[in-house]
Design a protein around this motif. Structure first.
Motif, PDB file in Angstrom:
ATOM      1  N   GLN A 141      -0.013   7.735   2.726  1.00  0.00           N
ATOM      2  CA  GLN A 141      -0.172   8.860   3.657  1.00  0.00           C
ATOM      3  C   GLN A 141       0.981   8.902   4.662  1.00  0.00           C
ATOM      4  N   SER A 142       1.341   7.748   5.192  1.00  0.00           N
ATOM      5  CA  SER A 142       2.409   7.677   6.188  1.00  0.00           C
ATOM      6  C   SER A 142       3.747   8.132   5.617  1.00  0.00           C
ATOM      7  N   LYS A 143       4.043   7.686   4.400  1.00  0.00           N
ATOM      8  CA  LYS A 143       5.320   8.054   3.772  1.00  0.00           C
ATOM      9  C   LYS A 143       5.365   9.545   3.431  1.00  0.00           C
ATOM     10  N   ILE A 144       4.229  10.076   2.952  1.00  0.00           N
ATOM     11  CA  ILE A 144       4.189  11.503   2.624  1.00  0.00           C
ATOM     12  C   ILE A 144       4.339  12.334   3.888  1.00  0.00           C
ATOM     13  N   ASP A 145       3.670  11.906   4.934  1.00  0.00           N
ATOM     14  CA  ASP A 145       3.702  12.639   6.202  1.00  0.00           C
ATOM     15  C   ASP A 145       5.124  12.754   6.744  1.00  0.00           C
ATOM     16  N   GLU A 146       5.949  11.745   6.434  1.00  0.00           N
ATOM     17  CA  GLU A 146       7.329  11.741   6.932  1.00  0.00           C
ATOM     18  C   GLU A 146       8.200  12.788   6.246  1.00  0.00           C
ATOM     19  N   ILE A 147       7.842  13.163   5.019  1.00  0.00           N
ATOM     20  CA  ILE A 147       8.745  14.040   4.255  1.00  0.00           C
ATOM     21  C   ILE A 147       8.194  15.441   4.036  1.00  0.00           C
ATOM     22  N   THR A 148       6.964  15.717   4.506  1.00  0.00           N
ATOM     23  CA  THR A 148       6.390  17.043   4.292  1.00  0.00           C
ATOM     24  C   THR A 148       6.467  17.883   5.566  1.00  0.00           C
ATOM     25  N   SER A 149       6.278  19.163   5.377  1.00  0.00           N
ATOM     26  CA  SER A 149       6.415  20.098   6.494  1.00  0.00           C
ATOM     27  C   SER A 149       5.095  20.374   7.198  1.00  0.00           C
ATOM     28  N   VAL A 150       3.994  19.793   6.699  1.00  0.00           N
ATOM     29  CA  VAL A 150       2.678  20.036   7.293  1.00  0.00           C
ATOM     30  C   VAL A 150       1.993  18.702   7.588  1.00  0.00           C
ATOM     31  N   PRO A 151       1.007  18.682   8.502  1.00  0.00           N
ATOM     32  CA  PRO A 151       0.291  17.436   8.811  1.00  0.00           C
ATOM     33  C   PRO A 151      -0.468  16.912   7.585  1.00  0.00           C
ATOM     34  N   VAL A 152      -0.480  15.604   7.428  1.00  0.00           N
ATOM     35  CA  VAL A 152      -1.193  14.964   6.315  1.00  0.00           C
ATOM     36  C   VAL A 152      -2.143  13.916   6.881  1.00  0.00           C
ATOM     37  N   ALA A 153      -3.431  14.100   6.621  1.00  0.00           N
ATOM     38  CA  ALA A 153      -4.447  13.143   7.062  1.00  0.00           C
ATOM     39  C   ALA A 153      -5.008  12.406   5.853  1.00  0.00           C
ATOM     40  N   LEU A 154      -5.709  11.300   6.124  1.00  0.00           N
ATOM     41  CA  LEU A 154      -6.265  10.464   5.059  1.00  0.00           C
ATOM     42  C   LEU A 154      -7.759  10.272   5.275  1.00  0.00           C
ATOM     43  N   ALA A 155      -8.510  10.311   4.180  1.00  0.00           N
ATOM     44  CA  ALA A 155      -9.952  10.054   4.245  1.00  0.00           C
ATOM     45  C   ALA A 155     -10.394   9.316   2.995  1.00  0.00           C
ATOM     46  N   MET A 156     -11.571   8.717   3.087  1.00  0.00           N
ATOM     47  CA  MET A 156     -12.209   8.058   1.958  1.00  0.00           C
ATOM     48  C   MET A 156     -13.538   8.766   1.662  1.00  0.00           C
ATOM     49  N   ARG A 157     -13.887   8.831   0.402  1.00  0.00           N
ATOM     50  CA  ARG A 157     -15.176   9.445   0.057  1.00  0.00           C
ATOM     51  C   ARG A 157     -16.334   8.594   0.564  1.00  0.00           C
ATOM     52  N   TYR A 158     -16.148   7.275   0.515  1.00  0.00           N
ATOM     53  CA  TYR A 158     -17.179   6.349   1.001  1.00  0.00           C
ATOM     54  C   TYR A 158     -16.528   5.388   1.991  1.00  0.00           C
ATOM     55  N   GLY A 159     -17.250   5.051   3.058  1.00  0.00           N
ATOM     56  CA  GLY A 159     -16.699   4.146   4.054  1.00  0.00           C
ATOM     57  C   GLY A 159     -15.803   4.885   5.038  1.00  0.00           C
ATOM     58  N   SER A 160     -14.891   4.146   5.661  1.00  0.00           N
ATOM     59  CA  SER A 160     -14.031   4.700   6.712  1.00  0.00           C
ATOM     60  C   SER A 160     -12.562   4.630   6.313  1.00  0.00           C
ATOM     61  N   PRO A 161     -11.747   5.591   6.792  1.00  0.00           N
ATOM     62  CA  PRO A 161     -12.105   6.790   7.556  1.00  0.00           C
ATOM     63  C   PRO A 161     -12.766   7.823   6.652  1.00  0.00           C
ATOM     64  N   ASN A 162     -13.823   8.471   7.124  1.00  0.00           N
ATOM     65  CA  ASN A 162     -14.542   9.389   6.252  1.00  0.00           C
ATOM     66  C   ASN A 162     -13.932  10.795   6.270  1.00  0.00           C
ATOM     67  N   ILE A 163     -14.451  11.642   5.400  1.00  0.00           N
ATOM     68  CA  ILE A 163     -13.892  12.990   5.242  1.00  0.00           C
ATOM     69  C   ILE A 163     -14.057  13.805   6.518  1.00  0.00           C
TER      70      ILE A 163
END
Length: 344
Positions: free
Chosen positions: A81-103
């Motif tokens: 997520q961190s690496k993608i966020d560095e090269i894209t033009s829009v915000p990128v967040a991360l979630a897990m279907r189960y557990g944390s961080p959740n959707i």
């Protein structure tokens, strides 16, 4: 509209403590798209049996693969997520279907940044009820309840996308460059056979008879088995693998119902019993290394192979945060952000 992306992976317990593992397994196994039986039966099975017996054993397995930074799946997903966020033009967040961080927290993070159009990006190459579908269903429920003004788009299964096939093939080639192996096993996460039939939008095509996956059909859009075999076929074609030097198997079955076959553990055992000495294995159902790859394959699988006379057992890592994989995902995201569809 302001755009953003939510990457969603499977998830992990918060720690290797049996209590945390029990909590995680409870959320995972009570999902009606994971164990798709009536609620009363699922409750009896999960809360009455599995959660009273399995957490301690699963906790021991997690302890074998846990990193100082935490769960490998979470750490690798965060790096991605961190690496993608560095090269894209829009915000990128991360979630897990189960557990944390959740959707919910992932969507909230994007909402707080002013995002009102979200690309839901399940980190699964192949479609399955228990992976992609459950993510999209939950995300939509949360949107209606908490973010009614948000608009969602989702990334379709990318099992046959040329960019993905090239990246996976290059990863395999690089990791096996100096490895002398007799056979390459493509091990995919298993699902019950009934999941294949339930996902058949034609209600008639999927027979799981060896031929339906090769016969063109609209059912293949949601057929996990077809997509696994097609990923394998395309990678083998790209790498120019010779016939009979590679094959497909399915791991991680649960319970007594028929699951997709052949089973990975029995396949490894059979190879060893047939005299094979050097086996390589890749796990293309996962983009991030996790319990199923690091413990079930790299530890248990190797132990099985050695027990039946095998000598060299080589595991190809998942794509994880490889830069070429990061670049592919970044390009797909920017194509979406600028209204160019991500197509296979």
């Amino acid at each position: 509209m302001s755009k953003g992306v939510l990457l969603v992976n499977l998830g992990s317990p918060d720690s290797t403590d049996p209590k945390d593992v029990k909590k995680y397994l409870g959320e995972f196994l009570m999902d009606e798209r994971v164990i798709d039986v009536p609620y009363w039966a699922r409750t009896l099975l999960v809360k009455g049996i599995i959660l009273n017996t399995r957490p301690k054993k699963s906790a021991e397995a997690y302890q074998k693969i846990w990193w100082d930074e935490g769960s490998p799946l979470i750490v690798l997903s965060e790096r991605l997520q961190s690496k993608i966020d560095e090269i894209t033009s829009v915000p990128v967040a991360l979630a897990m279907r189960y557990g944390s961080p959740n959707i919910l927290s992932g969507l909230q993070e994007l909402h707080d940044k002013g995002v009102d159009e979200v690309l839901i990006f399940p980190l699964y190459p192949q479609f399955a009820m228990a992976t992609t579908e459950t993510i999209l269903v939950l995300a939509e429920e949360l949107r209606k309840e908490h973010f009614p003004d948000m608009k969602f788009t989702s990334v379709p299964a990318f099992y046959n996308h040329p960019d993905y096939i090239r990246t996976l093939a290059n990863s395999i080639s690089e990791n096996l460059k100096d490895v002398d192996f007799e056979h390459l096993l493509f091990s995919y996460h298993g699902v019950p056979e009934r999941h294949i039939r339930k996902s058949d939008i034609t209600n008639s095509h999927c027979k799981i008879d060896g031929s339906c996956c090769k016969t063109p059909s609209t059912a293949h859009q949601f057929c996990y088995r077809h997509q696994c075999y097609e990923t394998t076929r395309l990678v083998a074609e790209y790498l120019e693998l010779k016939e009979n030097t590679y094959s497909v198997s399915f791991q991680s079955r649960l319970g007594f119902d028929p699951w997709l076959q052949p089973y990975t553990d029995r396949t490894i055992e059979r190879f060893g019993n047939q005299g094979m000495k050097k086996l390589a294995i890749v796990t293309p159902a996962f983009v991030s290394d996790c319990l199923e790859t690091l413990e079930e394959i790299a530890m248990e699988g190797e132990e099985i192979f050695h027990e039946v006379g095998g000598k060299e057992f080589t595991v190809v890592p998942c794509l994880n945060d490889r830069q070429d994989w990061v670049n592919v995902l970044g390009r797909w995201i920017d194509e979406w952000a600028y209204q160019k569809p991500v197509e296979a």
